[in-house]
Design a protein around this motif. Structure first.
Motif, PDB file in Angstrom:
ATOM      1  N   TYR A 102      11.154 -65.694 -97.143  1.00 18.46           N
ATOM      2  CA  TYR A 102      11.098 -67.033 -96.565  1.00 18.46           C
ATOM      3  C   TYR A 102      10.389 -67.983 -97.533  1.00 18.46           C
ATOM      4  O   TYR A 102       9.481 -67.580 -98.257  1.00 18.46           O
ATOM      5  N   SER A 105       6.823 -72.818 -97.185  1.00 19.57           N
ATOM      6  CA  SER A 105       6.644 -73.850 -96.169  1.00 19.57           C
ATOM      7  C   SER A 105       7.070 -73.387 -94.772  1.00 19.57           C
ATOM      8  O   SER A 105       6.741 -74.039 -93.778  1.00 19.57           O
ATOM      9  N   GLU A 106       7.809 -72.263 -94.667  1.00 24.99           N
ATOM     10  CA  GLU A 106       8.322 -71.811 -93.379  1.00 24.99           C
ATOM     11  C   GLU A 106       7.606 -70.577 -92.843  1.00 24.99           C
ATOM     12  O   GLU A 106       7.903 -70.125 -91.733  1.00 24.99           O
ATOM     13  N   GLU A 108       4.515 -69.898 -91.693  1.00 30.32           N
ATOM     14  CA  GLU A 108       3.760 -70.042 -90.440  1.00 30.32           C
ATOM     15  C   GLU A 108       4.688 -70.181 -89.247  1.00 30.32           C
ATOM     16  O   GLU A 108       4.450 -69.596 -88.186  1.00 30.32           O
ATOM     17  N   GLN A 109       5.756 -70.961 -89.410  1.00 35.78           N
ATOM     18  CA  GLN A 109       6.709 -71.128 -88.313  1.00 35.78           C
ATOM     19  C   GLN A 109       7.413 -69.801 -88.008  1.00 35.78           C
ATOM     20  O   GLN A 109       7.657 -69.469 -86.847  1.00 35.78           O
ATOM     21  N   ARG A 110       7.718 -69.028 -89.035  1.00 40.55           N
ATOM     22  CA  ARG A 110       8.368 -67.735 -88.820  1.00 40.55           C
ATOM     23  C   ARG A 110       7.439 -66.787 -88.064  1.00 40.55           C
ATOM     24  O   ARG A 110       7.892 -66.003 -87.228  1.00 40.55           O
ATOM     25  N   ARG A 111       6.160 -66.839 -88.348  1.00 38.09           N
ATOM     26  CA  ARG A 111       5.210 -66.001 -87.621  1.00 38.09           C
ATOM     27  C   ARG A 111       5.167 -66.386 -86.142  1.00 38.09           C
ATOM     28  O   ARG A 111       5.121 -65.517 -85.264  1.00 38.09           O
ATOM     29  N   ALA A 112       5.206 -67.693 -85.886  1.00 39.71           N
ATOM     30  CA  ALA A 112       5.235 -68.147 -84.495  1.00 39.71           C
ATOM     31  C   ALA A 112       6.524 -67.714 -83.812  1.00 39.71           C
ATOM     32  O   ALA A 112       6.530 -67.310 -82.631  1.00 39.71           O
ATOM     33  N   ASN A 113       7.635 -67.765 -84.549  1.00 38.33           N
ATOM     34  CA  ASN A 113       8.914 -67.327 -83.986  1.00 38.33           C
ATOM     35  C   ASN A 113       8.896 -65.836 -83.675  1.00 38.33           C
ATOM     36  O   ASN A 113       9.469 -65.383 -82.677  1.00 38.33           O
ATOM     37  N   GLN A 116       7.210 -65.294 -80.489  1.00 39.70           N
ATOM     38  CA  GLN A 116       8.087 -65.679 -79.392  1.00 39.70           C
ATOM     39  C   GLN A 116       9.088 -64.577 -79.073  1.00 39.70           C
ATOM     40  O   GLN A 116       9.374 -64.289 -77.897  1.00 39.70           O
ATOM     41  N   LEU A 135      15.965 -67.340 -84.434  1.00 42.99           N
ATOM     42  CA  LEU A 135      14.534 -67.562 -84.642  1.00 42.99           C
ATOM     43  C   LEU A 135      14.039 -66.978 -85.963  1.00 42.99           C
ATOM     44  O   LEU A 135      13.133 -67.538 -86.583  1.00 42.99           O
ATOM     45  N   GLN A 138      17.767 -66.380 -91.782  1.00 35.74           N
ATOM     46  CA  GLN A 138      17.800 -67.437 -92.792  1.00 35.74           C
ATOM     47  C   GLN A 138      19.120 -67.367 -93.542  1.00 35.74           C
ATOM     48  O   GLN A 138      19.744 -66.298 -93.609  1.00 35.74           O
TER      49      GLN A 138
END
Length: 243
Positions: A102, A105-106, A108-113, A116, A135, A138
């Motif tokens: 990844y 820049s992505e 942190e968002q991937r960890r949140a995903n 989820q 989610l 890529q």
């Protein structure tokens, strides 16, 4: 032992012997070995060449996953399509290729995903593959695709006349593709195979040897006048005249 007991024992012994004899007599003889039948050869046969623009549908494939070829079997002007597994349009050195990682820049968002996805599975017991891919997936940037290695082109001198008795075949048992046809009284044969240990694809053209008695009479000399060997990993093609 009383007379009654002796009589009972004797009766039981006699019954046991009799029952054993009955069981022995009813046992089936040992089954004879099933007759062995010779399996038909696994050979694909065609009575016409494959068009040079139909390699996916009609050409005969040879190969082993590392390298391969498509055999068309044209009579005069023929081609062999070649493939080698490492020939790709993408990969390292291509703009956008990230080795499957990844972008920074992505992350942190991937960890949140990911959290989820875990929560959804814990709550519902399952989650569709499409929802997970949306989610966590890529795009394949710079991944590329498998490419054709190239073509070997041949021009065969079959002499005057029209080819008859044409057959194009793929012997699956022996991994050999073959093309054979007759012009006049002369039969021409070509054979193709791929060797993984030697890392080569070999094409042999079998035809009458000029000036020979059998050649003049129209018979086929099974000494190949030329072997064409493609050693694909070193990008080299060599031709060797038969002695």
């Amino acid at each position: 032992m009383s007379r009654i007991t002796k009589s009972l024992v004797a009766g039981l012994s006699a019954a046991l012997i009799a029952s054993t004899a009955v069981v022995t007599g009813l046992m089936a003889p040992q089954a004879a070995a099933a007759p062995q039948t010779e399996q038909d050869a696994l050979v694909l046969r065609y009575t016409a060449p494959a068009p040079l623009n139909r390699w996916q549908e009609q050409a005969l494939p040879i190969g082993n996953g590392a390298l391969g070829a498509s055999i068309f079997g044209q009579v005069t002007n023929d081609e062999v399509f070649l493939n080698e597994k490492t020939l790709w349009t993408g990969g390292p050195g291509v703009d956008g290729y990230r080795y499957g990682n990844y972008p920074e820049s992505e992350i942190e968002q991937r960890r949140a995903n990911l959290e989820q996805v875990r929560d959804t599975i814990n709550e519902n017991g399952s989650m569709t593959a499409g929802a997970v891919a949306n989610l966590l997936g890529q795009p394949k940037l710079g991944y590329g695709s498998y490419q054709s290695f190239g073509r070997l082109q041949f021009a065969f001198d079959n002499g005057a006349g029209t080819a008859t008795g044409y057959e194009r075949s793929l012997d699956i048992d022996n991994s050999i593709a073959k093309v054979t046809y007759t012009v006049g009284q002369t039969t021409f044969t070509r054979e193709y195979f791929a060797s993984y240990p030697d890392n080569v694809i070999v094409s042999g053209a079998l035809r009458p040897m000029p000036g020979s008695a059998r050649g003049a009479a129209g018979g086929q000399i099974r000494t190949p006048p030329m072997w064409v060997v493609g050693r694909l990993r070193s990008l080299r093609v060599a031709a060797q005249e038969a002695k």
